[in-house]
Scaffold this motif. Sequence first.
Motif, PDB file in Angstrom:
ATOM      1  N   ASN A  73      44.064  50.689 125.892  1.00  0.00           N
ATOM      2  CA  ASN A  73      44.338  50.544 127.223  1.00  0.00           C
ATOM      3  C   ASN A  73      43.719  51.473 127.857  1.00  0.00           C
ATOM      4  O   ASN A  73      43.528  52.780 127.629  1.00  0.00           O
ATOM      5  CB  ASN A  73      45.785  50.496 127.398  1.00  0.00           C
ATOM      6  CG  ASN A  73      46.467  49.311 126.966  1.00  0.00           C
ATOM      7  OD1 ASN A  73      45.906  48.165 127.084  1.00  0.00           O
ATOM      8  ND2 ASN A  73      47.556  49.220 126.611  1.00  0.00           N
ATOM      9  N   SER A 109      45.586  47.457 134.047  1.00  0.00           N
ATOM     10  CA  SER A 109      46.088  47.436 132.597  1.00  0.00           C
ATOM     11  C   SER A 109      46.563  46.065 131.914  1.00  0.00           C
ATOM     12  O   SER A 109      46.424  45.853 130.964  1.00  0.00           O
ATOM     13  CB  SER A 109      47.831  48.049 132.954  1.00  0.00           C
ATOM     14  OG  SER A 109      48.798  47.204 133.014  1.00  0.00           O
ATOM     15  N   PRO A 135      51.682  43.688 129.275  1.00  0.00           N
ATOM     16  CA  PRO A 135      51.889  45.301 129.174  1.00  0.00           C
ATOM     17  C   PRO A 135      53.543  45.557 129.633  1.00  0.00           C
ATOM     18  O   PRO A 135      53.816  46.874 129.074  1.00  0.00           O
ATOM     19  CB  PRO A 135      51.013  45.709 130.690  1.00  0.00           C
ATOM     20  CG  PRO A 135      50.509  44.287 131.006  1.00  0.00           C
ATOM     21  CD  PRO A 135      50.884  43.140 130.197  1.00  0.00           C
ATOM     22  N   GLY A 188      55.240  48.291 127.335  1.00  0.00           N
ATOM     23  CA  GLY A 188      55.669  49.556 127.995  1.00  0.00           C
ATOM     24  C   GLY A 188      57.190  49.678 127.484  1.00  0.00           C
ATOM     25  O   GLY A 188      57.764  50.597 127.406  1.00  0.00           O
ATOM     26  N   GLU A 244      53.727  52.264 132.650  1.00  0.00           N
ATOM     27  CA  GLU A 244      53.375  50.761 132.273  1.00  0.00           C
ATOM     28  C   GLU A 244      54.155  49.805 132.598  1.00  0.00           C
ATOM     29  O   GLU A 244      54.037  48.740 133.364  1.00  0.00           O
ATOM     30  CB  GLU A 244      53.110  50.815 130.784  1.00  0.00           C
ATOM     31  CG  GLU A 244      52.147  49.503 130.482  1.00  0.00           C
ATOM     32  CD  GLU A 244      51.916  49.660 128.916  1.00  0.00           C
ATOM     33  OE1 GLU A 244      52.820  49.928 128.019  1.00  0.00           O
ATOM     34  OE2 GLU A 244      50.936  48.992 128.433  1.00  0.00           O
TER      35      GLU A 244
END
Length: 482
Positions: free
Chosen positions: A64, A85, A92, A96, A125
């Motif tokens: 990433n 992202s 994501p 996260g 994120e």
Amino acid sequence: MADNPMLKFVGKGQAYPEKRAADDRADDFLEISRSFILDKAEEQASRCSQCGVPYCSTHCPLHNHIPDWLRLTAEGRLREAYELSNLTSTMPEICGRICPQDRLCEGNCVIEFSGHGAVTIGSVEKYITDTAWKEGWVEPLVAGKPTGQSIGVIGAGPAGLTTAEYLRAAGHEVHVYDRHDRAGGLLTYGIPGFKLEKDIVMRRVQRLKDGGIVFHENFEVGRDATLEALRDKHDVILIATGVYKPRDIRAPGVGAPGVVKALDYLTASNKAGFGDAVPEHEDGTLLATGKNVVVIGGGDTAMDCVRTAIRQGAKSVKCLYRRDRDNMPGSQREVANAEEEGVEFVWLTAPIAFEGTDHVTGVKVTKMRLGAPDASGRRAPEPDPGSEHTLEADLVIKALGYDPEELPKLFGADDLSVTRWGTLRVDHKTMMTSVDGVFAAGDIVRGASLVVWAIRDGRDVTEHMHRYLKAKAKVAGERVAA
Ligand code: FAD
């Protein structure tokens, strides 16, 4: 000169989103961390040192573009941060939440090494993608120009869903088969809601359904169709079935009622969370309420079991592990969460027998001590003679890891090669199995691993499948022309 928005790690301390108090969170299956607010996300992102060689990115299996989207976040350009992202990851906001960042991006952050505490990358994120969903920035999945080719994906976990998304976007017709009644794989039925709330997963699945991917739920390959039958139906197949054969304990009494498998236990709990009728909760066989619970294992599955048992109102919850805290495979963050919630860890202890005739009543254990390092480099545990004793238990959960099921036999496909560990053997240049046009990705190739690796494999295999399909279309076109 304008002030540099980054490199604020000296003046601004590391902060994670606030955790709900242990006694509050032990009563429900909601996530334990609150979200950042905008100011906090910008502040924490601004701590990034923008180093020339970003180890966070190198150590992320998806590579990433972490420093770049941290910078965009710090500058208040949240939508662009999300878009960047999203370029490298299909989920994501899920990574996260559940990636072991302490071992991946955050564990390799340069300012962690300089003693300032890593940038809290996972929380940023999660924040930017949750915001994208809230603001309507997450675009629908739009299929590319129809190619007339059809893909069959077996397994709707993160690997299968990632490939399905990318191949649909490329214009193929995509069918996903899964033996469960809901898609998501272990995101849906393995990982508990307190780590990953289920509407987060279902939202992703719905986007794929809306984008025209056809889901065949309650469809078990091996029972409802052979691999060969699916090959006849589709131009190409992906096997992304994960690993589900639980490792067992060899000890007297292990078959006693009340000694259960971790994934059966977690699946029942997750189904109950969806509001489904769960007979094993009604008859109490997979429910910890009011019981003395002993969980055996030291990995993330064991951590999920102990914390689920707390939420179900167990009388006591113990986690037995044969090594010590420093040598356990599970995340230290999860151990700390479990301890806060009231779990007792019994380190250096292994089961030797299960007591009880009609139902388990206790686990006979021995203390262990760490000897010389074994083949894995970890110090091998050995029994400490004379230390045997019994722990009271009415529910024992075995969480010792998973091996692959015997896919060639299950799928009626003797020509499907496996490794000596039972994982599917693929050509690492093409990710294709020994059967032409049948590819594989995720845990069924790697063995039990991580969500982020499943997504990476799903992304990589897409390229190979796409190339294979193009070559197939070219040959078909030449045949028609001839
Ligand atoms: P899976 O997610 O296992 O999906 C495979 C799918 O294939 C399933 O839906 C299954 O029903 C389907 N399937 C299997 N056989 C058939 C068949 N014959 N026919 C049709 N469908 C079939 N990783 C993390 O990164 N963070 C965590 O916090 C974390 N926690 C975990 C907690 C638990 C309890 C477990 C067990 C694992 C955890 N993991 C975690 C690991 C992670 O979930 C897996 O590595 C990841 O889900 C693998 O993805 P996959 O797509 O390869 O397989």
